[in-house]
Design a protein around this motif. Sequence first.
Motif, PDB file in Angstrom:
ATOM      1  N   GLU A 364       0.729  -1.141   0.063  1.00  0.00           N
ATOM      2  CA  GLU A 364      -0.035   0.035  -0.006  1.00  0.00           C
ATOM      3  C   GLU A 364       0.857   1.223   0.043  1.00  0.00           C
ATOM      4  N   ILE A 365       1.822   1.139   0.892  1.00  0.00           N
ATOM      5  CA  ILE A 365       2.797   2.433   0.665  1.00  0.00           C
ATOM      6  C   ILE A 365       3.440   2.704  -0.744  1.00  0.00           C
ATOM      7  N   ILE A 366       3.714   1.641  -1.214  1.00  0.00           N
ATOM      8  CA  ILE A 366       4.252   1.552  -2.804  1.00  0.00           C
ATOM      9  C   ILE A 366       3.419   2.201  -3.674  1.00  0.00           C
ATOM     10  N   GLU A 367       1.984   1.652  -3.476  1.00  0.00           N
ATOM     11  CA  GLU A 367       1.173   2.227  -4.540  1.00  0.00           C
ATOM     12  C   GLU A 367       0.672   3.843  -4.148  1.00  0.00           C
ATOM     13  N   PHE A 368       0.839   4.429  -2.803  1.00  0.00           N
ATOM     14  CA  PHE A 368       0.798   5.556  -2.590  1.00  0.00           C
ATOM     15  C   PHE A 368       1.895   6.340  -3.291  1.00  0.00           C
TER      16      PHE A 368
END
Length: 372
Positions: A364-368
């Motif tokens: 989710e951090i990478i997507e953000f």
Amino acid sequence: MKILVISNNYPSNKYPSHGVFVYKLVQEFAKLGHEISVISPTKIGLSKGNQKKSTYGTELCEVYRPKYFSASAKRIGNFNTYKYSQRGQVLAVKRTVRKKNIEFDVVYAHFITNAIIAVEALSEYNKPIFGAIGESNIDASVAFFNSNYFKRIISNVQGFIAVSAKLRDKLASFGVAAEKILLKPNAVNLDIYYPRDKIEMRNKFGFPKNKKILIFVGRLIEHKGPLRLLEAVRNLTDINLIFVGSGSQNPIGDNIVFKGEVHSEVVPELLSSADLFVLPTSKEGSCNAIVEAMACGLPIISSDIPEVRDQCDDSFSILIDPFNISALRSSITEILSDPQTLSAMSQNAREFSRNFDVKNRAREIIEFISTK
């Protein structure tokens, strides 16, 4: 994606437990197929030995530990010596990127001070900078800076990852737009943190099998409350204590069966040998130790503060005033005196921990980061 991580709190040979939460997250970034370089500025005289040898765990990233001179962070009138410490770290980061020819698409800096160092050191590269905010007391970090300088610098940060609603709201009070903030509590690797056989673990460490064992994991400092826990169990029979960590406070007693720092891979074994996790802390960002304990199936006794309430559910936890020794003692005896309650809370903790999987958090951090 090539990610440059800036963190002055990252494990090393000499300090294997420092910044373990940063280490675990960036390893997950690497497992997702990203190329990770870590720059961890190190105070002159702090570390020794060959830093290429990874004794704190398998290292999937390229780690650089440039030295800098620290002037600490002491206020003299209106001046704070942290200005010189920050300057040393900025120069260390600049020098490392240049000398090692580090290529990067994005910067991930852990803690607000590291985000500011990243802006000062790397803005010339015109790459997006993201800051992870997990301080237990962000106001103390912000106090290092002039307010106008601080607001100007953080306006150059593309996005923030806040580990608690309290920190998200604090960022908003600094003028950070809501769309620039991802709320994502800390998490653990559930492939590592899971319940082991209790008797087997107690045999391994030489712990008694006929007593209840409480475990405390965290720095042995006043705000974490190790001495408050020690006082709470005074005169309670058939209870032993484990203190995992180090710091300025030194719990002493015949009922302590273990005290000290350990490598991160030993922590789930020690947790599995215990019956109950207790942390009477007065402040947190997002407590990794609590999530690790629940993943190992331990009921939680901790503090009734917003950051801990974000992590815990009353099906497996009791949250109290961390300075109320009587309430701490009665909570411990309430859980330990009822085997059925203890068993149910243990199962509930394990189930609830699935909400804090570090693999999902990393994705989710990478997507953000990728969409900004």
